[in-house]
Scaffold this motif. Sequence first.
Motif: not given
Length: 186
Positions: A136, A138, A141, A143, A185
């Motif tokens: 994961d 970013k 901001k 995702p 996501k």
Amino acid sequence: MNLIMRLALIALIIISIQNLSAQQKDTIKKIDKVNAIAIGPMGDIFIVQYGRKISKTNELIVGASYTNPEILNVIKYPGTEQILTLELGYRKYLWRNLHAEIQIDPQYFNCKDTIENKTYNGFGLTPEIRLGYRFDFKIKKLPLFINLQWFAGYHLINPKPERFKKVDGGSLYISPIPMFFIGLKF
């Protein structure tokens, strides 16, 4: 050997379904549902998946993939092969983002054998087992993630012509390199 492999894959599917149905229904209400969409640019294989977390460690997957006929340049088939696949899967997170996944993939094959000058069409059915890790991150901001997965599968129903089966090893396949998905996501 084929019968043993088929029975083992069917047993894995049944165990996964039972594990999923045994989850407590109130767990779903307590978690934040997470959706994800992923694209797998695998050279001549194009995959789009949608994932829906149904609990903290369980996710359902639905997707589609297309195998470009140019895959023959990699596999060296005596002709061309196109595959359209519907992907239906269940992913279990084992530790952090390490996960195991099982999929059942109904497929439509179109194979053109240039030696016999024949076209073969048919439906196939392939379960796959995958082991992977989702990274994961970013960007501004947003995702995002990269999902790396090693996979193995077995064609329960394999409509490919015999010449093609001889080139790619037949029904059982194991990935020598991981496939990767880039996803969002939401």
